[in-house]
Scaffold this active site. Structure first.
Site, PDB file in Angstrom:
ATOM      1  N   ASP A  33     -11.704 -35.300  22.247  1.00 13.60           N
ATOM      2  CA  ASP A  33     -11.246 -36.692  22.269  1.00 13.60           C
ATOM      3  C   ASP A  33     -10.210 -36.905  23.367  1.00 13.60           C
ATOM      4  O   ASP A  33      -9.177 -36.235  23.402  1.00 13.60           O
ATOM      5  CB  ASP A  33     -10.640 -37.064  20.914  1.00 13.60           C
ATOM      6  CG  ASP A  33     -11.663 -37.002  19.790  1.00 13.60           C
ATOM      7  OD1 ASP A  33     -12.785 -37.489  19.987  1.00 13.60           O
ATOM      8  OD2 ASP A  33     -11.337 -36.461  18.715  1.00 13.60           O
ATOM      9  N   ASP A  43     -10.747 -29.619  25.092  1.00 12.31           N
ATOM     10  CA  ASP A  43     -10.545 -30.616  24.053  1.00 12.31           C
ATOM     11  C   ASP A  43     -11.682 -31.635  24.135  1.00 12.31           C
ATOM     12  O   ASP A  43     -12.398 -31.714  25.141  1.00 12.31           O
ATOM     13  CB  ASP A  43      -9.186 -31.288  24.268  1.00 12.31           C
ATOM     14  CG  ASP A  43      -8.899 -32.363  23.237  1.00 12.31           C
ATOM     15  OD1 ASP A  43      -9.082 -32.095  22.039  1.00 12.31           O
ATOM     16  OD2 ASP A  43      -8.509 -33.473  23.635  1.00 12.31           O
TER      17      ASP A  43
END
Length: 275
Positions: free
Chosen positions: A15, A13
């Site tokens: 953010d 991922d």
């Protein structure tokens, strides 16, 4: 460490994982709908009142600034995980395919990586995310969703597609090892699709893993991830020699088997060019 015998594909991922802040939140709070409205919209997602996709379209639609102006704000506010650069270099040195997988917008993520890592290193990272239509005068920021779902990007499906691609490129008796690294709610479905799962400590993904008894490794920084991946590689090489199933094998995730040569796999990953 020499290149591992087994093909390893890492999905991370963006953010809250590679970067400590959320790129969208930085833009919305400073240049769009504002922090108060953004938090209200986030609550609508959590309550189920509105879908992630619907709320995201409102948030992105609130921006009325040129891309470069928005990026100047991100440069000032974003902070990269202190161990990420070393971890990514470790991946390069050991032939580990590294991909960003995100519910965000690809042009923004690429620009951030180019700036914080340099274009050469950034170019070795695949980005699996939504595209975007951003007008030059900033009058429109429109997500181009990767999948026709309420989330806009089905991360679980993207990980499955990535696994299928890795299998196509692996030796006949080799099963690739899939690693996922994340932190939050948009990672929940994809968390079940990896062989090895890393969850940032104290955040929603770790809570989900505990609630649903999903095996995971907690981490505070990518320095921890690097150390654990080194141990996993060593363990797998000693016990399997890179042949057959990896020691850390997720049977549920591996229900997704090889795709036929006629099936198109829509996944923009650097593994496509690797042998």
């Amino acid at each position: 460490m020499a290149n591992p015998t087994r093909k390893i594909v890492c999905f991370s991922d963006f953010d809250g994982t590679i970067f400590m802040q959320d790129t969208g939140h930085v833009l919305f709070d400073n240049l769009g709908c504002g922090e108060e409205r953004r938090q209200m919209l986030d609550e609508q997602i959590k309550s189920g009142e509105r879908s992630f996709r619907e709320v995201s379209e409102e948030m992105w639609g609130s921006l009325r600034v040129p891309f470069e102006d928005g990026f100047e704000v991100m440069k000032k506010e974003l902070e990269i995980d202190q161990g990420f650069k070393e971890f990514h270099q470790f991946c390069i040195d050991n032939g580990i395919i590294f991909n960003v997988i995100s519910a965000g917008l690809k042009p923004i993520l690429r620009k951030v990586l180019d700036t914080f890592l340099g274009e050469d290193e950034s170019s070795q990272i695949g980005i699996v995310a939504n595209d975007a239509q951003i007008k030059s005068d900033g009058s429109e920021w429109k997500p181009i969703w990767r999948h026709e779902t309420e989330l806009g990007h089905d991360k679980a499906l993207s990980v499955k597609e990535g696994r299928a691609q890795a299998e196509e490129l692996s030796d006949e008796n080799e099963v690739p090892l899939i690693i996922f690294i994340g932190d939050g709610v948009s990672d929940l479905a994809a968390a079940r699709e990896a062989d090895v799962l890393f969850a940032r400590k104290g955040l929603r993904l770790e809570e989900y893993c505990i609630e649903h008894q999903i095996p995971y490794i907690g981490f505070d920084s990518f320095t921890d991830v690097k150390r654990e991946v080194e141990n996993i590689m060593k363990e797998d090489q000693e016990k399997t020699g890179g042949v057959g199933k990896p020691v850390r094998f997720n049977p549920r995730a591996n229900m997704w088997r090889r795709v036929s040569s006629k099936q198109a796999v829509r996944c923009d990953l650097p593994m496509m060019s690797m042998t």
